[in-house]
Structures are given as structure tokens and as C-alpha cells.
Motif scaffolding. Structure first.
Motif, PDB file in Angstrom:
ATOM      1  N   GLU A 194      10.706 -12.503  -3.304  1.00  0.00           N
ATOM      2  CA  GLU A 194       9.676 -13.185  -2.516  1.00  0.00           C
ATOM      3  C   GLU A 194       9.634 -12.639  -1.094  1.00  0.00           C
ATOM      4  O   GLU A 194       8.563 -12.459  -0.516  1.00  0.00           O
ATOM      5  N   ALA A 195      10.798 -12.356  -0.533  1.00  0.00           N
ATOM      6  CA  ALA A 195      10.856 -11.809   0.820  1.00  0.00           C
ATOM      7  C   ALA A 195      10.228 -10.430   0.885  1.00  0.00           C
ATOM      8  O   ALA A 195       9.488 -10.104   1.821  1.00  0.00           O
ATOM      9  N   ARG A 196      10.495  -9.611  -0.120  1.00  0.00           N
ATOM     10  CA  ARG A 196       9.908  -8.256  -0.151  1.00  0.00           C
ATOM     11  C   ARG A 196       8.389  -8.318  -0.320  1.00  0.00           C
ATOM     12  O   ARG A 196       7.656  -7.525   0.279  1.00  0.00           O
ATOM     13  N   MET A 197       7.912  -9.274  -1.124  1.00  0.00           N
ATOM     14  CA  MET A 197       6.463  -9.440  -1.285  1.00  0.00           C
ATOM     15  C   MET A 197       5.824  -9.910   0.016  1.00  0.00           C
ATOM     16  O   MET A 197       4.717  -9.491   0.364  1.00  0.00           O
ATOM     17  N   MET A 198       6.508 -10.764   0.760  1.00  0.00           N
ATOM     18  CA  MET A 198       5.981 -11.250   2.025  1.00  0.00           C
ATOM     19  C   MET A 198       5.835 -10.106   3.024  1.00  0.00           C
ATOM     20  O   MET A 198       4.847 -10.030   3.768  1.00  0.00           O
ATOM     21  N   VAL A 199       6.805  -9.196   3.031  1.00  0.00           N
ATOM     22  CA  VAL A 199       6.726  -8.034   3.919  1.00  0.00           C
ATOM     23  C   VAL A 199       5.537  -7.158   3.539  1.00  0.00           C
ATOM     24  O   VAL A 199       4.794  -6.688   4.413  1.00  0.00           O
ATOM     25  N   LYS A 200       5.327  -6.944   2.238  1.00  0.00           N
ATOM     26  CA  LYS A 200       4.196  -6.119   1.789  1.00  0.00           C
ATOM     27  C   LYS A 200       2.857  -6.748   2.174  1.00  0.00           C
ATOM     28  O   LYS A 200       1.920  -6.049   2.562  1.00  0.00           O
ATOM     29  N   GLN A 201       2.769  -8.063   2.065  1.00  0.00           N
ATOM     30  CA  GLN A 201       1.527  -8.743   2.438  1.00  0.00           C
ATOM     31  C   GLN A 201       1.266  -8.617   3.940  1.00  0.00           C
ATOM     32  O   GLN A 201       0.129  -8.404   4.374  1.00  0.00           O
ATOM     33  N   LEU A 202       2.309  -8.728   4.730  1.00  0.00           N
ATOM     34  CA  LEU A 202       2.148  -8.599   6.170  1.00  0.00           C
ATOM     35  C   LEU A 202       1.748  -7.180   6.571  1.00  0.00           C
ATOM     36  O   LEU A 202       1.038  -6.983   7.561  1.00  0.00           O
ATOM     37  N   GLN A 203       2.188  -6.206   5.819  1.00  0.00           N
ATOM     38  CA  GLN A 203       1.864  -4.813   6.139  1.00  0.00           C
ATOM     39  C   GLN A 203       0.379  -4.530   5.993  1.00  0.00           C
ATOM     40  O   GLN A 203      -0.109  -3.535   6.530  1.00  0.00           O
ATOM     41  N   MET A 204      -0.345  -5.394   5.294  1.00  0.00           N
ATOM     42  CA  MET A 204      -1.800  -5.246   5.169  1.00  0.00           C
ATOM     43  C   MET A 204      -2.545  -5.996   6.280  1.00  0.00           C
ATOM     44  O   MET A 204      -3.756  -5.891   6.382  1.00  0.00           O
ATOM     45  N   ASN A 205      -1.824  -6.737   7.078  1.00  0.00           N
ATOM     46  CA  ASN A 205      -2.419  -7.480   8.189  1.00  0.00           C
ATOM     47  C   ASN A 205      -2.746  -6.509   9.327  1.00  0.00           C
ATOM     48  O   ASN A 205      -1.862  -5.782   9.799  1.00  0.00           O
ATOM     49  N   PRO A 206      -3.991  -6.445   9.789  1.00  0.00           N
ATOM     50  CA  PRO A 206      -4.355  -5.508  10.870  1.00  0.00           C
ATOM     51  C   PRO A 206      -3.518  -5.690  12.132  1.00  0.00           C
ATOM     52  O   PRO A 206      -3.155  -4.709  12.784  1.00  0.00           O
ATOM     53  N   ASP A 207      -3.202  -6.940  12.487  1.00  0.00           N
ATOM     54  CA  ASP A 207      -2.375  -7.185  13.667  1.00  0.00           C
ATOM     55  C   ASP A 207      -0.972  -6.605  13.485  1.00  0.00           C
ATOM     56  O   ASP A 207      -0.398  -6.027  14.411  1.00  0.00           O
ATOM     57  N   TYR A 208      -0.445  -6.750  12.280  1.00  0.00           N
ATOM     58  CA  TYR A 208       0.893  -6.218  12.014  1.00  0.00           C
ATOM     59  C   TYR A 208       0.876  -4.692  12.007  1.00  0.00           C
ATOM     60  O   TYR A 208       1.831  -4.053  12.487  1.00  0.00           O
ATOM     61  N   GLN A 209      -0.182  -4.102  11.474  1.00  0.00           N
ATOM     62  CA  GLN A 209      -0.304  -2.642  11.496  1.00  0.00           C
ATOM     63  C   GLN A 209      -0.372  -2.125  12.926  1.00  0.00           C
ATOM     64  O   GLN A 209       0.253  -1.108  13.268  1.00  0.00           O
ATOM     65  N   GLU A 210      -1.127  -2.811  13.758  1.00  0.00           N
ATOM     66  CA  GLU A 210      -1.188  -2.424  15.173  1.00  0.00           C
ATOM     67  C   GLU A 210       0.174  -2.590  15.837  1.00  0.00           C
ATOM     68  O   GLU A 210       0.585  -1.763  16.673  1.00  0.00           O
ATOM     69  N   LEU A 211       0.892  -3.647  15.459  1.00  0.00           N
ATOM     70  CA  LEU A 211       2.229  -3.875  16.000  1.00  0.00           C
ATOM     71  C   LEU A 211       3.160  -2.711  15.669  1.00  0.00           C
ATOM     72  O   LEU A 211       3.880  -2.209  16.547  1.00  0.00           O
ATOM     73  N   LEU A 212       3.140  -2.261  14.412  1.00  0.00           N
ATOM     74  CA  LEU A 212       4.009  -1.156  14.001  1.00  0.00           C
ATOM     75  C   LEU A 212       3.655   0.130  14.748  1.00  0.00           C
ATOM     76  O   LEU A 212       4.549   0.911  15.111  1.00  0.00           O
ATOM     77  N   GLU A 213       2.373   0.362  14.974  1.00  0.00           N
ATOM     78  CA  GLU A 213       1.953   1.559  15.706  1.00  0.00           C
ATOM     79  C   GLU A 213       2.459   1.524  17.154  1.00  0.00           C
ATOM     80  O   GLU A 213       2.937   2.545  17.684  1.00  0.00           O
ATOM     81  N   ILE A 214       2.367   0.381  17.786  1.00  0.00           N
ATOM     82  CA  ILE A 214       2.854   0.247  19.166  1.00  0.00           C
ATOM     83  C   ILE A 214       4.376   0.409  19.208  1.00  0.00           C
ATOM     84  O   ILE A 214       4.919   1.034  20.134  1.00  0.00           O
ATOM     85  N   VAL A 215       5.065  -0.125  18.201  1.00  0.00           N
ATOM     86  CA  VAL A 215       6.519   0.012  18.143  1.00  0.00           C
ATOM     87  C   VAL A 215       6.917   1.478  18.014  1.00  0.00           C
ATOM     88  O   VAL A 215       7.881   1.932  18.653  1.00  0.00           O
ATOM     89  N   ARG A 216       6.181   2.230  17.200  1.00  0.00           N
ATOM     90  CA  ARG A 216       6.476   3.664  17.058  1.00  0.00           C
ATOM     91  C   ARG A 216       6.297   4.386  18.396  1.00  0.00           C
ATOM     92  O   ARG A 216       7.126   5.221  18.785  1.00  0.00           O
ATOM     93  N   ASP A 217       5.221   4.074  19.093  1.00  0.00           N
ATOM     94  CA  ASP A 217       4.988   4.704  20.406  1.00  0.00           C
ATOM     95  C   ASP A 217       6.093   4.314  21.390  1.00  0.00           C
ATOM     96  O   ASP A 217       6.568   5.161  22.162  1.00  0.00           O
ATOM     97  N   TYR A 218       6.479   3.071  21.347  1.00  0.00           N
ATOM     98  CA  TYR A 218       7.520   2.611  22.269  1.00  0.00           C
ATOM     99  C   TYR A 218       8.861   3.281  21.953  1.00  0.00           C
ATOM    100  O   TYR A 218       9.619   3.645  22.867  1.00  0.00           O
TER     101      TYR A 218
END
Length: 312
Positions: free
Chosen positions: A148-172
Motif C-alpha cells: 500500500e505504501a509503494r502504491m501511494m508513492v506511485k500515485q503521488l508521482q503522478m501529482n503535478p505538484d509532486y513532480q515539480e517538487l522532485l524537479e526543484i529538489v534535483r536542482d537544489y
């Protein structure tokens, strides 16, 4: 013949002291009556400290506003905790025997494994850092430990806000690993290295028969320490704005709130969890007694771990 004027004066002399006594005694009775009413009210039920409503003597929660008005005892260490808390912040144990700590499903209290998610009641050892955990995400490294936890992570990865968050984290993260100029000498050395590279590539091209070689220039991404810190500050501000969007809203399910918070935590930046329960700073919601009251991740600066009220 009786003088009416004299009688009136006598009546006033006899009545007036009694009236004065009544007027002076009445104000003293009012506080006593109020105190008696308060004692009767307290004997009749519990007064909510949040809204003032009177509840039944055995009530654990206020019937008017829903806030806890009584304390319960941790079965592990005996510390006082709120009745809607599922975790003891004193001894750092999960305390709800009738609720699965991994998925939030109801338990009868005797199962060795949760009938809903199959997780063991004794906890799961993280395959990444080998930490024993009572929750669906590793409290130390954040690894998802259940399906269930792994599925929750996959669902969040499709969230545009979360995708933007990951991109900013990579830049940081790139900025964190960047090597700034420490002096003017570093800038001169890099310029000399660029000229040497151009000269070598030109000679090699001419050896291959290219009369007028075109050597592409490499733009340097190095910057001064002040420029680097300025760019990092901009990225932190952007991170904070996205983390606010992904904040955990108040809910009735502590386990679900804890799992969502852990699933939304990005890797590659130092964060702390600030809860709405006590406004304390934790390393994660796994150390919070009431994550269902909401909270959010905040970016930690350097040398700021002392602020964390933790579940260590």
C-alpha cells in the motif's frame, strides 16, 4: 393626638437599617450562589477546556467540539497521553492494539498479522537500513515497506505538484554539490584551462586535416559562493511553497495521515516534520503522537538538527 410626622421618622429609622442590611448582604450572596452553581456543574459533568461545554463525567471527548477532555495512560511506560493519540512520544511506541499501524484497519487485538495488509504486528525490518519499524515507511530512511505504501508513492508521482517538487529538489541537490569559486585565482585558473582545452582541440583537428576547426565553448556553471547561496535560497523558497501545497490536512485517521506524509517526502534534501498537534519539529511524522491533526515538511538549513523534537 399622635404626630404623623414623628411616626414617619420612626418608621424610617426602623426600616432603613434592615434595608441597608439586605442591600449589603445581597452582593455577598451572589458569588456564593455562583460558586455553588459551578460546583454543581462540575459534579454533573466535565467542562471542555476548548469550548466550555459541559460533558458527561466519563466522557473522553467533548460532545460539542470533539476535542479530548481526558487523559489516558500509555500501556508501555505509564505516561499520560491524549485518548486520540496512537503513539507515545515518551517511550516511542505505537499503542493502539485494535488498529493496524501499517494500514489503519481494525484489529481484534489477537492477530499476529493484519488481515487486511498482511503486515506483522511485531514490525517490519527495513531492507535498506535494517531499522525495525512499526509503520508503513521506514522512520530512518523513508523506504516504503508495504505494498500500500509503494502504491501511494506511485500515485503521488503522478501529482503535478509532486513532480515539480522532485524537479526543484534535483536542482537544489546540484547546487548543494556545486564547487564555488573561493578566490579570483580560481576564476583565472578556469579561464586558463578553457584556453588550453581550445588550443589542444584545435591542434588535434588540424592534424586530422581540418584547416579552420570550430571548437565549441563550454559554459562554466561555477559561481561565487555568494551567487551559489543566493540561488540555493531561491530554490528553498520554491521548495517551501510546494511543501505547503502538499501539507497534510486534519483528518480522523492517524495512520493514513502518517503514511501520506511519508509518501510525499522527497529524497535529496534535508527536511523536518512540523506537526499541528504541538507545533513541534520531528524528523518524521513517525515520531508524532497525533499526525491526523495535520502538519507539513519544512526545509532544514545546515546545523539545524538541534531544533528537532524527535523519536530517537
Amino acid at each position: 393626638m399622635i404626630d404623623n410626622h414623628s411616626n414617619n421618622e420612626e418608621t424610617q429609622r426602623t426600616v432603613r437599617p434592615q434595608q441597608v442590611l439586605e442591600r449589603t448582604a445581597r452582593p455577598n450572596l451572589e458569588p456564593m450562589q455562583m460558586q455553588m452553581a459551578q460546583h454543581q456543574q462540575q459534579a454533573a459533568g466535565k467542562t471542555c477546556p476548548y469550548c466550555g461545554a459541559v460533558n458527561e463525567p466519563e466522557a473522553m471527548f467533548c460532545a460539542q467540539c470533539g476535542q479530548p477532555i481526558s487523559k489516558t495512560i500509555c500501556p508501555h511506560c505509564g505516561a499520560e497521553i491524549d485518548p486520540d493519540a496512537d503513539f507515545c512520544e515518551s517511550c516511542h511506541h505505537y499503542i493502539k492494539k485494535d488498529v493496524c499501524s501499517f494500514c489503519g484497519s481494525h484489529l481484534s487485538g489477537n492477530e499476529a498479522y493484519c488481515p487486511e495488509c498482511g503486515s506483522p504486528r511485531g514490525g517490519i525490518v527495513c531492507p535498506t537500513c535494517h531499522t525495525l519499524n512499526e509503520f508503513a515507511f521506514c522512520k530512518k530512511c523513508g523506504t516504503a515497506l508495504t505494498e500500500e505504501a509503494r502504491m501511494m508513492v506511485k500515485q503521488l508521482q503522478m501529482n503535478p505538484d509532486y513532480q515539480e517538487l522532485l524537479e526543484i529538489v534535483r536542482d537544489y541537490s546540484k547546487l548543494e554539490n556545486a564547487l564555488p569559486y573561493n578566490s579570483e585565482r580560481d576564476i583565472v585558473r578556469e579561464q586558463m584551462s578553457a584556453k588550453l582545452r581550445e588550443r589542444v582541440l584545435t591542434l588535434l583537428a588540424k592534424d586530422e586535416g581540418v584547416e579552420i576547426p570550430v571548437i565549441p565553448k563550454v559554459e562554466s556553471k561555477r559561481m561565487t559562493r555568494d551567487e551559489l547561496e543566493e540561488q540555493k535560497a531561491v530554490k528553498i523558497k520554491m521548495l517551501s511553497a510546494i511543501l505547503d501545497k502538499l501539507a497534510v490536512a486534519p483528518t480522523s485517521a492517524p495512520v493514513k495521515a502518517r503514511n501520506y506524509a511519508m509518501a510525499s517526502k522527497p529524497v535529496g534534501v534535508r527536511l523536518a516534520w512540523v506537526c499541528n498537534y504541538k507545533h513541534a519539529m520531528h524528523s518524521s511524522p513517525c515520531g508524532c503522537a497525533k499526525p491526523h491533526m495535520g502538519g507539513k515538511w519544512v526545509v532544514l538549513g545546515k546545523n539545524s538538527t538541534d531544533e528537532i523534537k524527535d523519536d530517537k
